[in-house]
Design a protein around this motif. Structure first.
Motif, PDB file in Angstrom:
ATOM      1  N   LEU A  53       0.831  -1.202   0.000  1.00  0.00           N
ATOM      2  CA  LEU A  53       0.000   0.000   0.000  1.00  0.00           C
ATOM      3  C   LEU A  53       0.868   1.255   0.000  1.00  0.00           C
ATOM      4  CD1 LEU A  53      -2.648  -1.230   2.587  1.00  0.00           C
ATOM      5  CD2 LEU A  53      -2.923  -1.081   0.107  1.00  0.00           C
ATOM      6  N   PRO A  73      -0.677  -4.960  -4.384  1.00  0.00           N
ATOM      7  CA  PRO A  73      -1.046  -5.680  -3.152  1.00  0.00           C
ATOM      8  C   PRO A  73      -1.743  -7.009  -3.443  1.00  0.00           C
ATOM      9  CG  PRO A  73      -1.699  -3.382  -2.999  1.00  0.00           C
ATOM     10  CD  PRO A  73      -1.126  -3.572  -4.359  1.00  0.00           C
ATOM     11  N   ALA A  74      -2.597  -7.014  -4.462  1.00  0.00           N
ATOM     12  CA  ALA A  74      -3.380  -8.226  -4.748  1.00  0.00           C
ATOM     13  C   ALA A  74      -2.488  -9.369  -5.230  1.00  0.00           C
ATOM     14  CB  ALA A  74      -4.441  -7.922  -5.789  1.00  0.00           C
ATOM     15  N   TYR A  99     -15.297 -11.671  -1.825  1.00  0.00           N
ATOM     16  CA  TYR A  99     -14.994 -10.664  -2.846  1.00  0.00           C
ATOM     17  C   TYR A  99     -13.607 -10.835  -3.473  1.00  0.00           C
ATOM     18  CZ  TYR A  99     -14.676  -6.142  -5.130  1.00  0.00           C
ATOM     19  OH  TYR A  99     -14.527  -5.162  -6.065  1.00  0.00           O
ATOM     20  N   GLY A 100     -12.602 -11.031  -2.612  1.00  0.00           N
ATOM     21  CA  GLY A 100     -11.246 -11.174  -3.131  1.00  0.00           C
ATOM     22  C   GLY A 100     -11.101 -12.416  -4.010  1.00  0.00           C
ATOM     23  N   ASN A 103     -12.715 -11.823  -7.408  1.00  0.00           N
ATOM     24  CA  ASN A 103     -11.852 -11.035  -8.283  1.00  0.00           C
ATOM     25  C   ASN A 103     -10.719 -11.867  -8.849  1.00  0.00           C
ATOM     26  OD1 ASN A 103     -13.242  -8.668  -8.153  1.00  0.00           O
ATOM     27  ND2 ASN A 103     -12.108  -7.895  -6.387  1.00  0.00           N
ATOM     28  N   ARG A 104     -10.364 -12.912  -8.114  1.00  0.00           N
ATOM     29  CA  ARG A 104      -9.275 -13.758  -8.565  1.00  0.00           C
ATOM     30  C   ARG A 104      -9.790 -14.888  -9.447  1.00  0.00           C
ATOM     31  NH1 ARG A 104      -7.007 -13.225  -3.481  1.00  0.00           N
ATOM     32  NH2 ARG A 104      -5.874 -11.333  -3.943  1.00  0.00           N
TER      33      ARG A 104
ATOM     34  N   ARG B 200      -8.074  -3.009  -2.837  1.00  0.00           N
ATOM     35  CA  ARG B 200      -6.839  -3.241  -3.611  1.00  0.00           C
ATOM     36  C   ARG B 200      -6.236  -4.590  -3.258  1.00  0.00           C
ATOM     37  NH1 ARG B 200      -2.569   1.360  -3.109  1.00  0.00           N
ATOM     38  NH2 ARG B 200      -1.435   0.035  -4.563  1.00  0.00           N
ATOM     39  N   GLY B 203      -7.831  -7.376  -4.852  1.00  0.00           N
ATOM     40  CA  GLY B 203      -7.628  -7.520  -6.287  1.00  0.00           C
ATOM     41  C   GLY B 203      -8.597  -6.724  -7.149  1.00  0.00           C
ATOM     42  N   ALA B 204      -9.186  -5.673  -6.575  1.00  0.00           N
ATOM     43  CA  ALA B 204     -10.087  -4.847  -7.381  1.00  0.00           C
ATOM     44  C   ALA B 204      -9.277  -3.756  -8.069  1.00  0.00           C
ATOM     45  CB  ALA B 204     -11.151  -4.215  -6.483  1.00  0.00           C
ATOM     46  N   ARG B 208     -13.245  -1.808 -11.096  1.00  0.00           N
ATOM     47  CA  ARG B 208     -14.015  -2.671 -10.200  1.00  0.00           C
ATOM     48  C   ARG B 208     -14.361  -1.946  -8.904  1.00  0.00           C
ATOM     49  NH1 ARG B 208     -15.587  -6.569 -12.768  1.00  0.00           N
ATOM     50  NH2 ARG B 208     -17.418  -5.893 -11.626  1.00  0.00           N
TER      51      ARG B 208
END
Lengths: 350, 305
Positions: A53, A73-74, A99-100, A103-104, B200, B203-204, B208
């Motif tokens: 971050l 970060p992701a 959610y994470g 997104n993956r 973040r 993973g957005a 998104r």
């Protein structure tokens, strides 16, 4: 194996402020490392650099064998728990957790499996369809941890996760975090300004001050052998007494009083003594002092006393008597005395 | 008698308990407050009621005797004429068509303003680009330049683009909104930064985050802005007058004037039809406010955070 390697990392902000001044520390597999220090010491900045971050000005951050300095970060395989939980207010708990993974592009059955697993682990299964606003502080904290767990990250990053909870819940959650981390055997960094949290949670503590590491060690090591006066007064409650003293010959001289002292170091020192390692002596063989204030804490009693021009605090069992005339003689073992250099503040072991 | 006494004692106790004894209380109801409210209602609703009753009379009668109270009995005929009569020079314009145009303008205007101002605020709050603050204040300064001030250059631009007499030309030049941008900017600034950081880590990407997090969080805000902007768009008069010469693009608000203008030769203006059209033009905005009132207030005073 080492999960995380922080190598000589610096953070300089565009306005020239140096938040982290060259820090190196490793986190081993399954280890819980606590970054502790006063506000502005750089602990959160360091954590946020690990999370991605904040950008890294100089140095390297290596996570699970690869340098992650320039990764989003992701893409770092980390999970973070924030102080204010940072749950998505409009999503149900289930969606928050998922959610994470969504997104993956994780397959739906895998998402369901992981969410249910985390929910069982944290005992939040019954809240899965509620919104965060319908949960209590402790439950939200669990959801935030759940969101971290479902990712199966290489490392957990906790940024003062318990600061928003009341004292009782904080103790309970602290214990749960520790149990959970043990059970998952995942490495974790835990940032706090609370030295009690640091002492109870940590496998190893990193004490930071002014953007630099003061000391790294197990809680016991740091308590027993603080490397600097800063660490000595930061860890332990009530804080360690710091007295100006002089070692001459075989004696320790404080405020004109002299005690036998079998250490080889000679000269002016700053002497540290933990309040719980001092007793009121029946005779007057110790340091003579005069009581100024008494504080009763239930089980223990804090005795504030004046020793010449210096103040000392003793902590003793509340059942033990205190002389009614206020004059006491303080006794302690020479081994419990910590000596520090007056100028550098560094520990003197000789 | 006994009940009255009981009531009185009850009232006195209640009045004593209340910390504001200076206000005259009548059975727990404050008289002055209600007088003021009724005056307000009368002043605002009176003309509407008269316009409504008058619209049910014959236009010749209105011409002779002025505004009418009571019921004229021509309600159905007048309103049906207004909605269905094919008017204008081409004879193609009906009330229904103008209503449709008004809806297109109102909805296009409101939706356009929400989309544009939300995107502008998103850029200003979440992206670091040179002179971001300056950009925001420049947007804000456009509040000092309402349409009336820049109407000639605006017309020139739209005309050169060949957008006169199109819905695009009617709507697009109006959708830039400093007020909307300001509202959204303030709202986005109040969203904790950790939410962005959590997204973040989850993973957005920027897109998104906008769609998955900001848009749902702004729902009530968007509803409030939609209501205000729909009414503003619906009531547009100057710009549509200038932009549309083709009668099939006329809106209801313009239609009212058109009806009054139909005085050809010795004809008496169709007052009743003009009033009927004014009443009709008022229905959708009022309906929208009544239906979305709760959401509107929620959007202005509280946010789901």
């Amino acid at each position: 194996m080492t999960t995380l390697r922080i190598k000589n990392v610096k953070k300089v902000y565009p306005n020239g402020a140096e938040a982290v001044k060259g820090v190196s520390v490793d986190v081993e597999d399954g280890e819980l490392v606590v970054f502790v220090g006063p506000s502005g010491c750089g602990k959160s900045t360091l954590l946020r650099m690990v999370a991605g971050l904040e950008s890294v000005t100089e140095g390297e951050i290596e996570l699970a064998g690869r340098v992650v300095n320039d990764l989003e970060p992701a893409d770092r395989n980390i999970a973070m728990v924030f102080q204010n939980y940072a749950l998505y207010p409009h999503m149900s708990v289930r969606k928050n957790l998922a959610y994470g993974l969504r997104n993956r592009k994780t397959p739906q059955n895998e998402i369901d499996a992981r969410v249910n697993e985390a929910a069982d682990l944290l005992q939040i299964a019954e809240f899965l369809d509620r919104k965060p606003s319908q949960l209590s502080g402790g439950q939200r904290q669990r959801v935030a941890m759940g969101r971290a767990i479902v990712r199966h990250p290489a490392i957990f990053l906790f940024d003062e996760p318990l600061s928003n909870l009341d004292a009782k819940l904080r103790n309970q959650m602290r214990l749960e975090i520790k149990k959970l981390q043990r059970r998952l055997e995942t490495a974790a960094i835990y940032v706090t300004h609370d030295q009690v949290e640091a002492m109870t949670l940590a496998d190893r503590i990193v004490v930071l001050n002014g953007g630099q590491i003061e000391q790294v060690g197990t809680p016991a090591e740091i308590y027993a052998n603080p490397a600097t006066t800063f660490v000595a007064s930061f860890i332990g409650a009530p804080p360690m007494n710091m007295l100006e003293a002089n070692v001459t010959g075989d004696a320790l001289e404080i405020e004109g009083q002299s005690l036998p002292f079998p250490r080889s170091h000679r000269g002016p020192v700053r002497m540290g003594l933990r309040p719980e390692r001092m007793q009121i002596n029946g005779s007057d063989a110790g340091l003579n002092a005069e009581i100024t204030v008494l504080e009763d804490l239930g089980a223990t009693r804090l005795i504030h006393a004046r020793l010449g021009n210096q103040e000392v605090v003793l902590s003793q069992d509340a059942d033990l008597p205190v002389p009614s005339d206020g004059k006491i003689s303080i006794a302690f073992r020479p081994d419990d005395v910590h000596l520090f250099d007056r100028d550098s503040g560094r520990r003197i072991d000789a | 008698m006994a009940t009255t006494e009981l009531d009185q004692t009850g009232t006195t106790t209640a009045a004593r308990a209340k910390p504001a004894p200076s206000r005259k209380s009548f059975g727990g109801v404050r008289i002055y407050d209600h007088v003021v409210l009724w005056l307000g209602v009368f002043l605002m609703m009176g003309p509407l009621v008269v316009a409504f009753t008058t619209s049910s009379f014959d236009h010749v009668l209105i011409h002779r005797q002025g505004m009418q109270f009571g019921w004229g009995g021509q309600f159905a005929e007048t309103y049906s004429t207004v909605l269905n009569q094919q008017g204008g020079f081409t004879g193609e314009v009906t009330g229904w068509l103008m209503t449709k145009n008004s809806f297109i303008l109102g909805i296009g205007f409101a939706v356009g303003k929400i989309v544009i101002s939300m995107l502008a605020a998103y850029a200003i709050v979440y992206f670091r680009f040179p002179f971001a603050t300056a950009a925001f204040w420049i947007i804000f300064l456009t509040l000092l330049l309402p349409l009336e001030v820049r109407i000639l250059p605006s017309y020139e631009v739209v005309q050169q683009l060949g957008l006169v007499n199109t819905y695009t030309g009617l709507i697009v030049p109006l959708i830039a909104s400093a007020t909307g941008t300001f509202f959204f900017r303030q709202f986005f600034k109040s969203i904790p930064n950790e939410l962005l950081e959590a997204a973040r880590i989850d993973g957005a990407n920027a897109w998104r985050f906008l769609i998955d997090i900001l848009v749902p969080l702004s729902k009530t805000m968007m509803a409030a802005i939609f209501i205000i902007m729909f009414v503003v768009g619906w009531n547009q008069y100057l710009w549509p007058t200038l932009m549309t010469t083709d009668e099939t693009y006329f809106t209801l608000v313009r239609g009212i004037k058109q009806v009054m203008q139909s005085m050809i030769g010795a004809d008496i203006p169709k007052y009743n039809e003009a009033l009927a059209m004014a009443m009709l033009a008022m229905v959708p905005p009022v309906a929208i406010i009544l239906i979305f009132q709760r959401m509107f207030i929620k959007g202005l005073v509280e946010q789901e955070k």
